[in-house]
Design an enzyme around this catalytic site. Structure first.
Site, PDB file in Angstrom:
ATOM      1  N   CYS A 398       0.730  -1.050   0.088  1.00 16.77           N
ATOM      2  CA  CYS A 398       0.029   0.105  -0.030  1.00 16.77           C
ATOM      3  C   CYS A 398       0.962   1.387   0.061  1.00 16.77           C
ATOM      4  O   CYS A 398       1.688   1.442  -1.135  1.00 16.77           O
ATOM      5  CB  CYS A 398      -0.800  -0.138   1.067  1.00 16.77           C
ATOM      6  N   HIS A 528      -3.431  -5.256   0.328  1.00 17.46           N
ATOM      7  CA  HIS A 528      -2.898  -5.729   1.713  1.00 17.46           C
ATOM      8  C   HIS A 528      -2.949  -7.235   1.892  1.00 17.46           C
ATOM      9  O   HIS A 528      -3.768  -7.926   2.164  1.00 17.46           O
ATOM     10  CB  HIS A 528      -3.567  -5.083   2.745  1.00 17.46           C
ATOM     11  N   GLU A 530      -1.638  -9.400   3.459  1.00 17.66           N
ATOM     12  CA  GLU A 530      -1.546  -9.929   4.924  1.00 17.66           C
ATOM     13  C   GLU A 530      -2.835 -10.227   5.349  1.00 17.66           C
ATOM     14  O   GLU A 530      -2.810 -11.488   6.140  1.00 17.66           O
ATOM     15  CB  GLU A 530      -0.716  -9.024   5.827  1.00 17.66           C
TER      16      GLU A 530
END
Length: 564
Positions: A398, A528, A530
């Site tokens: 990001c 993102h 994750e």
């Protein structure tokens, strides 16, 4: 529907979220389908506007919900896909009741906490609990509810009352209350103290709820006389007093619960013994023990804004852990405050500046995670430049991707004032610009949120290969700014200079993935990754970062060229 309610007493931060997740894991291992609800008693509608320092990271769901980080624990532990409805806040409840009041739905009655707020809470819990989250048809067997905060807090009182009413309405066999409490040891005396837990349970019982099980947090295993004392004064059978003592890693918690027959006590309370199977946690045990036995490590420099509180980047840390374990490595994360790398800190904090640069130079790979605002941006740019020029594997997420674009425009293209319009409105070279989907005035739910599709422009790129030669990938987003709209020529100029945008959104206007060919691993992603990383299913960009840090990326990609 069967409900398991997890409450907390004495102090906050006892690990109710991990406990609730672990209970879900054990019940799932018994062959049951499990869903989860997190109740946050704060007045915010959601976690979207909260500072990471205040409340830890904001976890983003597929549907764009900005929620409490505990929902990330639920998704990772249970391998489910939750919705924003699975996070109930005081703000959401009051907003729904007030909207109904304005529409006249209460027919002129005085709107009160009891029954209107409590009814709204019960209705919300029961409707959300019946929504499947595991990809199968029909509702789950058990809904695990975690009540945030500590019993006795003023803000949680309406929820306690609503849950008491829910217990009464669904019946004794459909409700199990597990109270997580602290058993401290005073340094001078060295004795395990039960009094805080006694007071906490007394408070809970005064509010109309009696725990069926106690989950006692302690540094060391509970002594038998401590258990007997708790049983006597808290009206909980000794067999139902669980001890969650400190363990090498949190994956041991479900095993700890299984070893104490927690599943038997819960299933007995919920009248599910006849349909449940013995818990199968073989794969989970292997995972926990593998992590314990790792000896080789990898040094990862995490350059961010919120490094003072590691919960600010909880999902990033978990994704690194999942990737490291897949490579039989232990993560050694060195936290670097981005501002310490900046030139200004040479005078203001020379020791911190020197230590930050020494840490960065010792790292085997560099990760710059997401964030908002311009604090520390100069330091992140220096970290990206260091990684690019010294062939150190780099992953930018990001903001970290935007940083790498700004750095490349400045250092390679010579645009000294290249910047994001967020940080410098007057910049002559805005490489990152405000995106139309956002709002300049409102903070909450104004971002590009949730699962969006990224199309790879070629499968002959590192990122596509890491995603098993995928032509596209669906990942979650959370950001206000994105690359390349105001100046359409900037993409072409950057690509001619060597930076390649290998992933774009479905319109082709938003750059989602960048790579630097010829570099061991220099990748930026606007999404993102994750948030979708799972134990045993590491996120592709994180896996690529760790593999490249150990010089194993090329061999890995060659082995997986057939998409296996």
């Amino acid at each position: 529907m069967k409900y398991v309610l997890v409450t907390g007493g004495v102090v906050s931060g006892l690990g109710k979220g991990v406990t609730a997740s672990s209970i879900g894991v054990v019940l799932k291992a018994c062959g049951l389908r499990v869903t989860s609800i997190k109740i946050d008693p704060y007045l915010n509608t959601d976690a979207g506007t909260m500072s990471p320092f205040e409340h830890g990271e904001v976890f983003v769901l597929d549907d764009g919900g900005e929620v409490d980080l505990d929902l990330g624990n639920y998704e990772r532990f249970l391998d489910v896909t939750l919705t924003k409805e699975n996070n109930i806040t005081t703000g959401k409840i009051y907003q729904s009741v007030l909207d109904k009041e304005r529409k006249g739905d209460f027919l002129g009655k005085t709107v009160q906490v009891v029954p209107h707020i409590t009814d709204a809470i019960k209705e919300r819990i029961e409707s959300v609990a019946h929504v499947p989250v595991d990809g199968k048809e029909g509702p789950a067997d058990v809904c695990v509810i975690e009540l945030g905060g500590t019993v006795g807090d003023i803000e949680s009182m309406p929820f306690i009352e609503a849950l008491r009413q829910l217990f009464f309405s669904v019946g004794h066999d459909n409700f199990c209350l597990i109270h997580v409490s602290l058993i401290p040891v005073l340094g001078v005396v060295g004795e395990q103290k039960t009094k805080p837990t006694q007071h906490s349970v007394r408070e809970l019982r005064a509010l109309g709820l009696t725990p069926h099980l106690l989950a006692c947090r302690s540094a060391q295993p509970l002594l038998d006389n401590t258990k007997q004392k708790l049983s006597q004064f808290c009206h909980v059978p000794a067999a139902n007093i669980l001890n969650i003592h400190d363990v090498p890693n949190i994956w041991h918690i479900p095993l700890l619960l299984r070893n104490q027959n927690a599943h038997h006590s819960i299933l007995k309370q919920l009248d599910l013994l006849s349909i449940a199977t013995p818990p199968d946690l073989e794969a989970w045990t292997r995972m926990a023990e593998t992590f314990d036995n790792l000896t080789d490590s990898v040094r990862i420099a995490m350059v961010g804004k919120y490094v003072g509180l590691t919960d600010s980047y909880l999902s990033v840390v978990k994704a690194l852990l999942h990737a490291c374990i897949a490579c039989s490595l232990k993560p050694s994360i060195d936290w670097i405050a981005a501002s310490d790398l900046e030139d200004d800190s040479v005078k203001s904090a020379p020791e911190a500046h020197a230590a930050a640069w020494k840490t960065l130079r010792n790292a085997e790979c560099v990760l710059v995670p997401g964030g908002f605002g311009d604090r520390g941006v100069s330091g992140m740019i220096l970290a990206a430049k260091y990684a690019r020029e010294n062939n150190v594997p780099y992953l930018g997420i990001c903001l970290g991707m935007q940083i790498s674009v700004i750095e490349y425009a400045r250092s390679v293209l010579g645009f000294e004032r290249a910047n994001s319009a967020e940080f410098d409105k007057e910049t002559h070279n805005p490489v990152v610009i405000f995106m139309p989907e956002g709002s300049r005035t409102h903070m909450g739910s104004t971002m590009r949120l949730g699962s969006r599709r990224t199309l790879f422009q070629t499968t002959d790129c590192v990122t596509s290969k890491l995603y098993c030669n995928a032509q596209y990938v669906d990942e979650r987003h959370r950001h206000r700014y994105e690359v390349g709209q105001v100046n359409p020529d900037m993409i072409e100029v950057l690509e001619e200079a060597g930076l390649k945008f290998v992933g774009k959104d479905e319109t082709g206007k938003r750059m989602e993935v960048l790579e630097l060919p010829g570099h061991p691993f220099y990748v930026g992603v606007q999404f993102h990754p994750e948030f979708k990383s799972r134990p045993g299913k590491p996120s592709a960009p994180f896996l690529g970062l760790i593999l490249s840090a150990k010089g194993q990326l090329e061999a890995y990609l060659n082995r997986h060229q057939n998409g296996s």
